[in-house]
Design a protein around this motif. Structure first.
Motif, short mmCIF file in Angstrom:
data_model
loop_
_atom_site.label_atom_id
_atom_site.label_comp_id
_atom_site.label_asym_id
_atom_site.label_seq_id
_atom_site.Cartn_x
_atom_site.Cartn_y
_atom_site.Cartn_z
N ARG A 78 0.83 -1.20 0.00
CA ARG A 78 0.00 0.00 0.00
C ARG A 78 0.87 1.25 0.00
O ARG A 78 2.00 1.24 0.49
CB ARG A 78 -0.95 0.00 1.20
CG ARG A 78 -2.06 -1.03 1.04
CD ARG A 78 -3.14 -0.86 2.08
NE ARG A 78 -4.30 -1.69 1.76
CZ ARG A 78 -5.42 -1.69 2.46
NH1 ARG A 78 -5.54 -0.90 3.51
NH2 ARG A 78 -6.43 -2.45 2.10
N LEU A 79 0.27 2.34 -0.52
CA LEU A 79 0.97 3.61 -0.64
C LEU A 79 0.10 4.71 -0.02
O LEU A 79 -1.13 4.69 -0.17
CB LEU A 79 1.22 3.97 -2.11
CG LEU A 79 1.91 2.94 -2.99
CD1 LEU A 79 1.91 3.43 -4.44
CD2 LEU A 79 3.34 2.72 -2.52
N ARG A 80 0.73 5.66 0.65
CA ARG A 80 0.01 6.84 1.11
C ARG A 80 0.83 8.07 0.76
O ARG A 80 1.98 8.21 1.18
CB ARG A 80 -0.21 6.80 2.63
CG ARG A 80 -1.34 5.91 3.08
CD ARG A 80 -2.66 6.25 2.40
NE ARG A 80 -3.13 7.60 2.70
CZ ARG A 80 -3.98 8.27 1.93
NH1 ARG A 80 -4.43 7.75 0.80
NH2 ARG A 80 -4.35 9.48 2.27
N PRO A 81 0.24 9.02 -0.02
CA PRO A 81 0.95 10.26 -0.32
C PRO A 81 0.94 11.19 0.87
O PRO A 81 -0.01 11.24 1.65
CB PRO A 81 0.13 10.84 -1.49
CG PRO A 81 -1.25 10.27 -1.30
CD PRO A 81 -1.05 8.91 -0.70
N VAL A 82 2.03 11.96 1.02
CA VAL A 82 2.14 12.93 2.11
C VAL A 82 2.66 14.24 1.55
O VAL A 82 3.46 14.27 0.63
CB VAL A 82 3.08 12.40 3.23
CG1 VAL A 82 4.50 12.24 2.74
CG2 VAL A 82 3.03 13.31 4.46
N GLY A 83 2.17 15.34 2.10
CA GLY A 83 2.63 16.67 1.70
C GLY A 83 3.58 17.24 2.72
O GLY A 83 4.61 16.65 3.04
N ALA A 84 3.20 18.38 3.30
CA ALA A 84 4.07 19.07 4.25
C ALA A 84 3.85 18.62 5.69
O ALA A 84 4.39 19.22 6.62
CB ALA A 84 3.86 20.58 4.14
N SER A 85 3.04 17.58 5.90
CA SER A 85 2.79 17.00 7.23
C SER A 85 2.08 17.95 8.19
O SER A 85 2.25 17.86 9.40
CB SER A 85 4.10 16.52 7.88
OG SER A 85 4.63 15.44 7.17
N HIS A 86 1.27 18.87 7.67
CA HIS A 86 0.48 19.73 8.54
C HIS A 86 -0.81 19.06 8.98
O HIS A 86 -1.46 19.53 9.92
CB HIS A 86 0.16 21.06 7.84
CG HIS A 86 1.27 22.05 7.94
ND1 HIS A 86 1.24 23.13 8.79
CD2 HIS A 86 2.46 22.11 7.31
CE1 HIS A 86 2.35 23.82 8.67
NE2 HIS A 86 3.11 23.23 7.78
N THR A 87 -1.21 17.99 8.34
CA THR A 87 -2.44 17.29 8.68
C THR A 87 -2.33 16.65 10.07
O THR A 87 -1.33 16.01 10.38
CB THR A 87 -2.75 16.21 7.64
OG1 THR A 87 -2.96 16.84 6.38
CG2 THR A 87 -3.98 15.41 8.00
N SER A 88 -3.38 16.82 10.87
CA SER A 88 -3.38 16.28 12.23
C SER A 88 -4.20 15.01 12.37
O SER A 88 -4.15 14.36 13.41
CB SER A 88 -3.93 17.34 13.21
OG SER A 88 -3.08 18.46 13.26
N MET A 89 -4.97 14.66 11.36
CA MET A 89 -5.68 13.39 11.36
C MET A 89 -4.81 12.35 10.64
O MET A 89 -3.97 12.71 9.81
CB MET A 89 -7.02 13.53 10.66
CG MET A 89 -8.01 14.41 11.42
SD MET A 89 -8.45 13.74 13.05
CE MET A 89 -9.48 12.34 12.59
#
Length: 419
Positions: free
Chosen positions: A66-77
């Motif tokens: 499985r793959l999960r994309p991530v951006g700047a890691s500001h998401t808290s969920m």
């Protein structure tokens, strides 16, 4: 300056996750920006092109990973939490094409909002709106429904009018304004439909804004709230629980807008190109955890008054962070918190590292009682059965998700619970 920001960001990733393309992370924990979310990905991949993303997806399909994309890691969920492969798109950055006459541009998914603004400036284009923070990546901002403020301006996902992504079937899918139902799903898709490799944005010809900020009392503001929302392009306010003061912020085209709050004291006043002034923060020194809900526009004032009363009676001594009140135009995106209704967003904050759970849980029922929908990237406690009631097109979105990702390649345990 931009190069320095990107180098520093890259160094941070190296420090956290032994950053090598598709290399095992040696069990090091990945943290979100506030430190409230931690997990241990098995791999961290940094594709630099669409072909590399395609190869990564096809490989994951063959090996049932499985793959999960991530951006700047500001998401808290835990949208991107995974014990499998985490995919950072930081290497895929920049504006790659623009059409000045049509006021559109195509950009790569890892482009930060700060970079986007700078590169559009050179092309005589401006975003329709931006949020407070310039450090997010465009794919993440669109995918989670990030927004600025403005009663007649939608969240950032409404700028998306086309693009390309790699689906969970290992195929490249191109979409445009002609694909109206697909576009409604692509906006605010939480990374569940695929990995964006290119985004086409609807913009405006380069324009300037004047930003002004005032301090006043809470009750002085409430007598003029509707008028301020209606007669300013961008309007919001912060409320400070300890002092019961508010800071009012307006952004308007030069020589436009309206401010009529008796006794308000002007604190700041400046003018610049839109992309230089819509952002308040290009750096964030003080970290925090946040809960935010969108309530129907008409419910905004009464909801905020009840929250204020609760905080003054229970939380004033332990919470010193301000509360933020913003407005958002209605849209028709399937999972947008503003879908089908003009909205007010109300945001609560607490210093990173300090307890926030009890405070947020105490206020959340007030937001829900006023028809609130949670911001996908910020703290909330709702489960599938709660969320499904809030989104009329919930089933449409998840039917499309199954078509584009039949194997659940882009899901994680949290997202599994939503499908």
């Amino acid at each position: 300056m931009l190069g320095e920001i990107r180098r520093n960001s890259l160094k941070l990733l190296v420090k956290r996750c032994c950053l090598n393309f598709n290399r095992r992370t040696m069990g090091l924990a990945w943290e979100n920006w506030s430190g409230s979310l931690r997990f241990r990905p098995y791999h961290l991949s940094l594709p630099a092109s669409e072909s590399e993303v395609l190869w990564l997806v096809q490989k994951a399909l063959r090996h049932r990973r499985r793959l999960r994309p991530v951006g700047a890691s500001h998401t808290s969920m835990p949208l991107y939490s995974t014990d499998d492969t985490l995919v950072s798109l930081e290497k895929m950055s920049g504006v790659i094409h623009h059409d000045e006459k049509a006021s559109t541009a195509r950009c790569l998914p890892g482009t930060t909002m700060l970079t986007l603004g700078k590169e559009l400036l050179d092309r005589k284009l401006s975003p329709i709106n931006l949020g407070d923070v310039a450090l997010q990546q465009i794919a993440g901002a669109i995918g989670t429904g990030t927004h600025g403020t403005g009663m007649k301006i939608g969240n950032l996902s409404t700028m998306l009018v086309g693009g390309r992504l790699v689906t969970g079937k290992g195929e490249v899918l191109s979409f445009s304004e002609n694909d109206s139902e697909l576009l409604k799903a692509m906006r605010v898709s939480l990374g569940m439909l695929g990995i964006f490799t290119e985004l086409k944005l609807k913009l405006l010809p380069l324009y300037r804004l004047r930003r002004r900020e005032w301090f006043t009392t809470f009750f002085s503001l409430t007598n003029h709230l509707d008028d301020l929302c209606l007669h300013n392009r961008n309007f919001d306010f912060y409320w400070y629980p300890r002092s019961d003061e508010v800071k009012i912020r307006t952004l308007n085209f030069p020589d436009e807008g309206k401010m009529n709050v008796p006794g308000a004291k002007l604190d700041e006043d400046w003018e610049d190109w839109a992309q230089n002034i819509l952002h308040k923060h290009t750096k964030l020194k003080n970290r925090f955890d946040e809960m935010e809900y969108d309530v129907p526009f008409a419910e905004g004032p009464s909801c905020f008054l009840k929250i204020r009363e609760r905080i003054l009676s229970r939380w004033r001594r332990s919470v010193c962070w301000r509360l933020l009140y913003r407005t958002i135009e209605a849209d028709d995106s399937y999972l947008s918190p503003a879908t089908g209704r003009r909205s007010v967003s109300i945001s609560l904050h607490q210093n990173a590292g300090l307890p926030y759970e009890e405070y947020f849980r105490d206020i959340e029922p007030i937001l829900l009682s006023h028809g609130g929908r949670p911001h996908w990237a910020k703290k909330h406690t709702l489960k599938k059965e709660d969320l499904k009631k809030l989104y009329p097109a919930w089933d449409k979105f998840f039917d499309l998700r199954r078509k584009l990702d039949p194997e659940g390649l882009f899901l994680n345990p949290y997202l599994e619970e939503l499908r």
